[in-house]
Enzyme design. Structure first.
Site, short mmCIF file in Angstrom:
data_model
loop_
_atom_site.label_atom_id
_atom_site.label_comp_id
_atom_site.label_asym_id
_atom_site.label_seq_id
_atom_site.Cartn_x
_atom_site.Cartn_y
_atom_site.Cartn_z
N CYS A 129 30.08 65.67 36.64
CA CYS A 129 28.92 65.95 36.02
C CYS A 129 29.23 65.55 34.35
CB CYS A 129 29.02 67.39 35.83
SG CYS A 129 27.41 68.16 35.12
N CYS A 130 30.41 65.45 33.76
CA CYS A 130 30.57 65.04 32.57
C CYS A 130 30.50 63.65 32.24
CB CYS A 130 31.84 65.53 31.96
SG CYS A 130 31.94 67.26 31.50
N CYS A 212 28.16 72.37 26.97
CA CYS A 212 26.89 72.54 27.58
C CYS A 212 27.16 74.01 27.79
CB CYS A 212 27.19 71.91 28.80
SG CYS A 212 26.68 70.18 28.63
N CYS A 215 29.07 75.61 30.95
CA CYS A 215 30.53 75.42 30.90
C CYS A 215 31.40 75.66 29.57
CB CYS A 215 30.83 73.68 31.02
SG CYS A 215 30.30 73.06 32.66
N CYS A 238 36.16 66.30 28.46
CA CYS A 238 34.66 65.72 28.93
C CYS A 238 35.00 64.14 29.45
CB CYS A 238 33.53 65.92 28.07
SG CYS A 238 33.40 64.63 26.71
#
Length: 242
Positions: A129-130, A212, A215, A238
């Site tokens: 995702c990062c 984010c 998270c 990240c």
């Protein structure tokens, strides 16, 4: 391969070698320099091929750089998962400082990512995702530049202890400038107080390190400031600075 392609490749190799030689000498020469002196060197060396990145946790780096290089490009990665306060800080920075904020977005919107890779990817595979929402978009956005300025500091985490004030970003084949690498949290707090630097209001609500929204959690007094990032996931970075 044509002669033009060969010559272009050789020119690119020479350019990389030249940049690397700049890094090696500058890292040593500027190690004890002030943040402003380091930024002044970067601005004189790279001109308009220099930018900075900001997560809009605060505007400290924006304030520092814009005093030396007004109108500098500021890259903000709009992941689609930011707190409303972070987006508000970005908008305020554009209004208050003499900078050019560039909103960088991932190739997929959040709904598109959910459809293609399944919902809540941040919880199932936070590294992916990062990468999709931060690392890859930044890599694309940095392509026109020769150097970028980051606000990372040695005291933030064990993985950042070896950060140099000027270093070679091998992954992106460009120069990375870290003017506040030697600063402590006291240095940061004092600069922001003395200069009235804009700060993300989440800092006043227990979020010393802001990423984010899915998270990032609040941090209790006495906890590591970065312990609220990816809590319980065994993740500390990240990927942008790795």
């Amino acid at each position: 391969m044509t002669l033009v392609e060969i010559e272009t490749g050789l020119e690119r190799q020479r350019g990389v070698l030249d940049l690397r030689s700049i890094v090696d000498s500058a890292a040593e020469f500027l190690e004890e320099a002030s943040a402003r002196e380091i930024i002044r060197w970067a601005a004189a060396t790279f001109g308009d091929r220099l930018c900075l990145t900001s997560s809009m946790s605060d505007a400290l780096l924006v304030d520092l750089v814009s005093r030396v290089k007004p109108g500098v490009d500021v890259l903000f990665i709009d992941t689609g998962y930011h707190f409303a306060e972070t987006i508000g800080t970005r908008d305020a920075v554009q209004q208050v400082y003499d900078v050019n904020v560039i909103n960088v977005t991932p190739s997929r919107t959040v709904p598109e990512q959910d459809r293609e890779l399944g919902p809540r990817l941040n919880g199932r595979n936070p590294d992916l995702c990062c990468y999709l929402r931060k690392v890859e978009p930044l890599n694309r956005a940095l392509e026109p530049y020769l150097a970028w300025i980051s606000g990372i500091r040695r005291d933030e985490s064990p993985s950042r202890l070896g950060t140099k004030v000027v270093e070679w970003d091998a992954k992106r084949q460009m120069v990375k400038v870290n003017p506040i690498a030697r600063w402590t949290q006291d240095d940061v707090d004092n600069y922001m107080a003395d200069n009235g630097v804009l700060i993300n209001p989440l800092h006043y609500d227990g979020y010393p390190s802001i990423g984010c929204a899915p998270c990032t959690r609040q941090v209790a007094p006495g906890e590591d400031p970065r312990s609220g990032r990816w809590a319980g996931l065994g993740k500390t970075e990240c990927g942008i600075h790795l």
